[in-house]
Write a protein that holds these residues in place. Structure first.
Motif, PDB file in Angstrom:
ATOM      1  N   LEU A 197       6.844  -0.306   6.699  1.00  0.00           N
ATOM      2  CA  LEU A 197       7.909   0.926   5.861  1.00  0.00           C
ATOM      3  C   LEU A 197       8.202   0.845   4.510  1.00  0.00           C
ATOM      4  O   LEU A 197       7.677   0.026   4.443  1.00  0.00           O
ATOM      5  N   MET A 198       8.136   2.327   4.058  1.00  0.00           N
ATOM      6  CA  MET A 198       8.396   2.084   2.902  1.00  0.00           C
ATOM      7  C   MET A 198       9.860   2.974   3.224  1.00  0.00           C
ATOM      8  O   MET A 198       9.530   4.975   3.507  1.00  0.00           O
ATOM      9  N   ALA A 224       0.664  -0.992   0.048  1.00  0.00           N
ATOM     10  CA  ALA A 224       0.198   0.399  -0.336  1.00  0.00           C
ATOM     11  C   ALA A 224       0.919   0.867  -0.305  1.00  0.00           C
ATOM     12  O   ALA A 224       0.540   2.165  -1.257  1.00  0.00           O
ATOM     13  N   GLY A 225       1.843   1.222   0.796  1.00  0.00           N
ATOM     14  CA  GLY A 225       2.971   2.265   1.001  1.00  0.00           C
ATOM     15  C   GLY A 225       3.471   2.763  -0.165  1.00  0.00           C
ATOM     16  O   GLY A 225       3.732   4.120  -0.686  1.00  0.00           O
ATOM     17  N   PHE A 226       3.890   1.624  -0.645  1.00  0.00           N
ATOM     18  CA  PHE A 226       4.673   2.104  -2.198  1.00  0.00           C
ATOM     19  C   PHE A 226       3.620   2.752  -2.593  1.00  0.00           C
ATOM     20  O   PHE A 226       3.865   3.640  -3.649  1.00  0.00           O
ATOM     21  N   PHE A 227       2.557   1.452  -3.214  1.00  0.00           N
ATOM     22  CA  PHE A 227       1.790   2.650  -4.103  1.00  0.00           C
ATOM     23  C   PHE A 227       1.120   4.472  -3.715  1.00  0.00           C
ATOM     24  O   PHE A 227       0.584   5.345  -4.973  1.00  0.00           O
ATOM     25  N   GLU A 228       0.969   4.145  -2.554  1.00  0.00           N
ATOM     26  CA  GLU A 228       0.107   5.424  -2.033  1.00  0.00           C
ATOM     27  C   GLU A 228       1.482   7.143  -2.359  1.00  0.00           C
ATOM     28  O   GLU A 228       0.878   8.355  -3.194  1.00  0.00           O
ATOM     29  N   ILE A 229       3.029   6.369  -2.217  1.00  0.00           N
ATOM     30  CA  ILE A 229       3.786   7.377  -2.499  1.00  0.00           C
ATOM     31  C   ILE A 229       3.697   7.837  -3.815  1.00  0.00           C
ATOM     32  O   ILE A 229       4.033   9.184  -4.539  1.00  0.00           O
ATOM     33  N   ALA A 230       3.562   6.604  -5.094  1.00  0.00           N
ATOM     34  CA  ALA A 230       3.891   7.203  -6.588  1.00  0.00           C
ATOM     35  C   ALA A 230       2.362   7.969  -6.289  1.00  0.00           C
ATOM     36  O   ALA A 230       2.359   9.255  -7.491  1.00  0.00           O
TER      37      ALA A 230
END
Lengths: 417, 314, 244, 292
Positions: free
Chosen positions: A374-375, A157-163
């Protein structure tokens, strides 16, 4: 007939052993039993976990044990093989008469123990199992891994949220992962997340675990020209993937996500500069925002003994969690003042636990109420330096905001200089 | 006469085993014994093609896993009774064995063995890419809560595996003492001469490969219930191939007693080693023992015993 | 039909890749005949025998045995019809005793052909061993036999199939003169019982003494046929053996 | 997705990979193709070579390829030793087929477990200045990590080829596979010649191991992945032909690379095994091999 006599004698001996099984005594130390991967595929993590558990037991015993009784660890090597697990847990419970059991490392080695645990209505804490309880719905199973209530999607989720927060927003994504249990689960979650963020999937392939060279895969990804690349790989593939990407010159705007192994100090040192700018998941990093009480002491003890035990020199990835899953169990025993499995399970389910890795609360399905995947982004990396990874500022937490310790260098190419 | 005595012993063993489940609630021994019996079946099955016929199968893990996956998929698809699982796994294993038998048409010796290795990899790739079977993510199989007569599913599995082991041994013993067995031995000794002496080598090899494959498949059928969670990498593990070959070689590959001895000794040693010493050391011991046996005691323990007795034939 | 044709080979060819090992070879063997097949090394004798016994399939031509077309039959069925052979390099079943070696063809060939007849396989095998002179070794493992004993075992095992045609492929190669005579005597004794025998041999003395009729192969083709005397005086044969 | 540039680069990547496969397979071609010794433990010896390179590299910082070359004599002696045991226990008794296989199966276990007891099951890798860099040749990008192993493999192939065709011992090795009589006429002892050749086969594993650990990280049981591949190559290459091995290895490398890029990597392994099965079933003498 003589041959048959030998056979009969052997089986007879087996039967005799069964009848004269040693009967353990109830008093004395509290025995905690588990199987752990000390050989085989995941032994690197298993051995590190074992060291952490031993440190926990020593500390508890130094303080007088649990309920005034010493803690004794009883463990066997599950050889990273699921088929050994049922035998090990029945041995622990029926022959060694342990009072408490916890899991081995990883989904494959947790799942086979669950039917036995459920049949006997025991409380069971799993270490790094991905959505194990989805099949069993057992109320007294708890997972120690900060993946959150829906582990598959929360993982990335975090990875895509950052994107999603970038401007202009990335539009295309390439998904690639190992064709194995973890890789497939992570890819499935990433697909959902990509959809949620309106990203177009331009590449979606799994590679077999025996892949030697990743250049052809990276070339194929490069040909689709994706904005971001999500990788769900095991340690050797993570290294192979990163090297190939480096050589081919694959530079999407965001790279990484679910690469297992980039958390290990040995691999970090080996990859060095190639890591720069990669955004990847992690569970704990030595950033100021994550200085939970006790963790530094623990890591110091761990690192002193790591070399002798032949395990990861820094121990940021598995060991704190291996310590924590026994910490939770120990705290529950102390709080309920009993070894009653029902009470312990009830307590764990309804209370918040203050541990080495922060405060933990469990959802009804046994996973964490809230994800804490965490990312982190690798920044300011040098070649051939182990020391840097033990210090803050090199694996900067970008997400979630609650634990954020730095800012993202975006796009990836900019970080690469 | 002797056959009847053995039958009596077998029945007595099953009765004893069932009685044991009444007496002792200690599940560990059932699990441990289950694993050993499973190896008795696998080793015996391997030996029908490997020891009797002389075709070394490196793909035992593929057969075993195929049986296990057949059962797991059936359980997932329909509420099937247990005997159907055994039957289905046996059929699938037997069919695979049959196709392996046809491979012997063109491939002899080492080439055959390498092909079996490749066959196992191809099978694993198929399972990995088959979504319904769980793919590489694995498949869960829940044990039924209750089972007729037994108070516990594990005890049931234990008795089932004992019966399967006895069944496999009976099959092997029957083959060994039949015309079929003598024909297979002739093929092992010299296939060309056997064919020229009237032995229908192809048909016999097909029978041996099918029986061997079917037994391996059956050995895998209860496995989903035993582990409850299977994924291809561990179900197709090379260990199954190594053990099902090492056990007959250590026990003695020309008679049905050999695989039994090998499986009981090696299997028990592995079980004990799992819960005592470091298991890496244990594997090393298996390797060293295996090498030592093929060098020093080419006919296994049985061969040693016979040599001691002065070459008399049992 | 004084003596019927037992084996009828008609225009058989065999190729290995580009090499033509047999070129349209024809020959006939009569019931109970003593037949010699000779030729220099590499002339295709063993290939022809392999085509007849079924170890190899032929590319062209037809092979008939006792009225059956056997061209496409697998070897074991030819054995059941009555063709048995010994091997040039003995191929015993090494894990068995001598007696057990004989039981294989007895069970699989003889008794498949005559079901029920003479149910006592062991007695029958012992009888053959006695005839060949191996009965003392009946219970010895085949792996421990001497060279001459192995040759005898080859013949005995072929006999246990109760053949009508026995093909003896260089059963005497490498044996001493006395041993050659011994084997020769055995073959003659077998022939007495009405079995046709094809002898392939390099030892001319033996072939000439044994054969009623001889066929000579050279470079995969038949170059001569006749009685021992005719063959000895045939210039083509001489040329094939001695070169120009 | 399809472009000429991509196709070219993928084929080059496949050739580089294939070159490396050749290095791993040469030992099998020697042992299995020429000597008829079914050394299924060869990939395990390769892993042993990887660890030798790893130890020397991490202790003394020696270049992995240099380490691989340095260890070749040691592996050569090891090979001779293994062959001596093999000969005395199996070949002499003419029992090589079944028991010989099991013997090497046991050796795989011994090597794997000894390595994991000594060095653990973690992935190990080596350091060298050029690992991770790449250079360009027109439109083609070449990674040193792959180009150097491929080049070394070509050198090794050439050296073996020259050895077999130009030297007395080389011709003796070839003779041993075909004609014992001719060998005796040459006045050479077949057992000694075979031991020598097997030693050379194992010595190639030392270098191949060093190349392997340069390409990617290595753990003790990784060799199993190569068993099928190397036999596929040896069989495909026509059993005993050094040139054939190289050609077969290149074909396999390019095919895997193409499958991986244009179809999906999960089928890449199945390609090599599929080819193996097909070749075994249809043309056991190999694609470029001698007949019969």
């Amino acid at each position: 007939m003589r041959a048959w006599g030998v056979v009969a004698a052997l089986i007879g001996a087996l039967a005799l052993v069964a009848v004269w099984a040693p009967r353990a005594v109830a008093e004395g130390p509290i025995k905690v039993g588990f199987g752990m991967a000390l050989t085989g595929g995941v032994a690197g993590n298993g051995k590190a976990a074992l060291l952490a558990i031993q440190i926990w037991a020593e500390e508890v015993n130094k303080k007088g044990g649990l309920l005034g009784r010493k803690v004794e660890l009883v463990y066997y090597d599950d050889q990273s093989k699921a088929a050994t697990v049922p035998g090990i847990y029945t041995k622990l419970l029926d022959v060694d008469k342990v009072d408490l059991v916890v899991s081995g490392y990883g989904t494959n080695l947790i799942a086979p123990a669950l039917p036995i645990v459920i049949e006997r209505k025991l409380t069971f804490i799993g270490l790094f199992g991905l959505a194990v309880n989805e099949q069993f719905h057992y109320p007294h199973y708890f997972g120690i891994m900060p993946a959150g209530p829906s582990p598959k999607t929360d993982w990335s989720a975090g990875f895509f949220e950052i994107a999603g927060r970038q401007n202009p927003k990335p539009r295309t994504v390439a998904l690639v992962g190992a064709d194995a249990e973890y890789g497939q689960n992570a890819l499935a979650g990433a697909r959902e997340n990509a959809k949620r963020h309106g990203l177009q999937v331009v590449y979606d392939k799994a590679y077999p675990p025996a892949t030697v060279d990743f250049t052809p895969i990276v070339r194929a990804i490069q040909a689709t020209n994706p904005d971001i690349v999500f990788v769900a790989s095991y340690p050797p593939d993570s290294a192979g993937m990163l090297r190939a990407a480096h050589e081919v010159g694959l530079k999407p705007k965001l790279f990484g996500g679910g690469m297992v192994g980039l958390q290990y100090a040995s691999l970090q040192t080996a990859l060095g500069l190639m890591l720069e700018g990669v955004v990847n998941y992690d569970f704990w990093v030595p950033e100021p925002t994550l200085k939970f009480p006790g963790i530094e002491d623990f890591l110091k003890k761990y690192q002193e003994r790591a070399k002798a035990a032949g395990v990861d020199p820094l121990g940021h990835y598995v060991p704190p969690w291996a310590y924590a899953y026994l910490q939770v169990l120990g705290q529950a025993v102390e709080a309920t003042k009993s070894l009653d499995q029902q009470k312990i399970g009830e307590y764990i389910r309804t209370h918040e636990h203050d541990t080495l890795v922060g405060k933990i609360r469990f959802a009804p399905n046994g996973e964490w109420v809230k994800s804490r995947v965490l990312m982190v982004q690798f920044q300011n990396i040098e070649n051939n330096s182990l020391k840097q990874f033990g210090e803050p500022g090199h694996r900067v937490v970008i997400y979630p905001d609650e634990w954020k310790s730095g800012t993202l260098i975006y796009p990836y190419a900019k970080a690469k200089r | 006469m002797r056959g009847r005595a053995l039958l009596a012993v077998a029945v007595a063993l099953v009765v004893l085993a069932v009685a044991l489940t009444r007496l002792s609630a200690n599940q560990y021994y059932y699990f441990a014994a289950y694993v050993i019996f499973q190896y008795v079946v696998l080793a015996t099955a391997w030996n029908i093609l490997g020891g009797y016929t002389g075709y070394v199968n490196f793909g035992s893990a593929g057969f075993f896993a195929l049986g296990a996956y057949t059962a797991a998929i059936l359980i997932k698809a329909f509420p099937v009774p247990f005997p159907v699982l055994l039957l289905a796994a046996g059929t699938v294993g037997g069919l695979l064995g049959l196709s392996l038998g046809y491979l012997t048409l063109r491939l002899r010796g080492v080439f055959f063995s390498i092909a079996t290795l490749a066959l196992a990899v191809v099978l694993q790739t198929l399972i990995v890419n088959w979504e319904y079977a769980g793919g590489s993510r694995g498949i869960y199989t829940m044990r039924p809560a209750t089972v007729l007569f037994f108070d516990n599913y594990v005890e049931f599995l234990f008795v089932v595996m004992l019966i399967l082991a006895l069944g496999a041994l009976a099959t092997a013993r029957w083959i060994e003492h039949s015309r079929l067995g003598r024909g297979l031995a002739a093929i092992r000794d010299n296939e060309e001469a056997a064919e020229c002496m009237g032995v229908p080598t192809l048909r016999l090899k097909l029978v041996a490969a099918t029986v061997s494959g079917a037994l391996m498949g059956i050995a895998g059928a209860p496995f989903p219930y035993y582990v409850t969670y299977m994924e291809p990498a561990s179900t197709f593990n090379l260990d199954y191939a190594v053990n099902s070959l090492a056990m007959p070689m250590i026990g003695g590959a020309t008679t049905w007693v050999g695989p039994l001895l090998g499986a009981v000794l090696l299997g028990t040693a592995q079980q004990i080693a799992t819960v005592t010493i470091s298991s890496a050391l244990n594997l090393l011991i298996v390797g060293v023992v295996l090498v030592a046996f093929v060098i020093l005691a080419p006919d296994g323990i049985i061969g040693l015993v016979r040599r001691r007795r002065g070459g008399r034939h049992a | 039909m004084t003596a019927g044709i037992l084996l009828d080979v008609r225009g058989v060819s065999k190729r290995f890749g580009g090499f033509e090992a047999l070129t349209r070879v024809s020959l006939q063997v009569r019931e109970g005949e003593r037949f010699g097949l000779i030729g220099p090394n590499g002339s295709g004798k063993t290939t022809l025998i392999n085509c007849v016994s079924g170890a190899l399939g032929s590319d062209e031509g037809e092979i008939r045995f006792a009225g059956h077309d056997i061209t496409r039959l697998p070897a074991h069925q030819r054995t059941r019809l009555g063709i048995a052979r010994s091997f040039q390099i003995p191929k015993p079943f090494v894990s068995m005793t001598v007696l057990e070696n004989l039981c294989i063809p007895a069970e699989y060939a003889a008794h498949a052909r005559f079901p029920g007849a003479g149910a006592d396989v062991v007695a029958e095998a012992m009888e053959i061993l006695r005839l060949i002179g191996l009965e003392a070794k009946a219970h010895a493992p085949a792996a421990g036999l001497t060279q001459i004993e192995l040759r005898k075992l080859e013949l005995a095992r072929a006999m246990a199939a109760r053949p009508r045609l026995l093909i003896s492929d260089e059963s005497m190669a490498g044996l001493s003169s006395a041993e050659v005579d011994e084997i020769l005597a055995i073959l003659l004794a077998l022939n007495e019982r009405g079995i046709a025998i094809i002898m392939i041999e390099h030892i001319m003395r033996a072939v000439m003494r044994f054969s009623q009729r001889i066929v000579v192969l050279d470079a995969g083709a038949r170059i001569a046929e006749g009685g021992p005397g005719e063959i000895l005086n045939n210039p083509a044969v001489e040329k094939a053996y001695l070169g120009e | 997705m399809f472009s000429f540039h991509l196709l070219l680069n993928v084929i080059v990547a496949g050739i580089l990979l294939g070159g490396f496969y050749a290095a791993v397979s040469l030992g099998i071609t020697l042992a299995f193709g020429l000597l008829n010794v079914v050394n299924i433990a060869h990939p395990a010896f390769v892993i042993l070579g990887s660890y030798a390179a790893f130890v020397v590299n991490s202790r003394f910082g020696l270049d992995p390829i240099l380490a691989g070359l340095l260890f070749m004599p040691v592996f050569f002696l090891l090979g001779i030793g293994v062959y001596r045991i093999y000969y005395a226990s199996f070949e002499k008794r003419a029992e090589e087929s079944l028991r010989g296989l099991v013997f090497f199966f046991g050796i795989i276990f011994i090597i794997e477990v000894s390595l994991s007891l000594q060095y653990g099951v973690d992935y190990r890798s080596v350091h060298a200045a050029y690992v991770g860099d790449s250079f360009r040749l027109g439109p083609i990008e070449l990674a040193f990590r792959l180009a150097i192993p491929c080049a070394m493999a070509l050198v090794l192939t050439l050296a073996l080829h020259l050895f077999l065709s130009r030297t007395f011992y080389g011709r003796a090795v070839k003779a041993v596979s075909q004609d014992h009589l001719a060998l005796r006429l040459m006045g050479a002892d077949p057992v000694r010649i075979k031991g020598l050749a097997f030693g050379i086969a194992i010595a190639t594993a030392s270098l191949a191991g060093a190349l392997l650990i340069m390409i990617g990280p290595v753990e003790p049981s990784i060799g199993r992945e190569y068993i099928g591949r190397v036999f596929a190559i040896a069989v495909l290459g026509g059993m005993g032909s050094i040139g054939g091995t190289l050609v077969a290895a290149l074909i396999l490398g390019v095919l895997e690379s193409l499958t991986s890029t244009f179809y999906g990597p999960s089928w890449a392994l199945a390609v090599s095994f599929g080819i193996l099965l097909l070749v075994l079933a249809v043309r056991p003498s190999g694609l470029v091999g001698r007949a019969g």
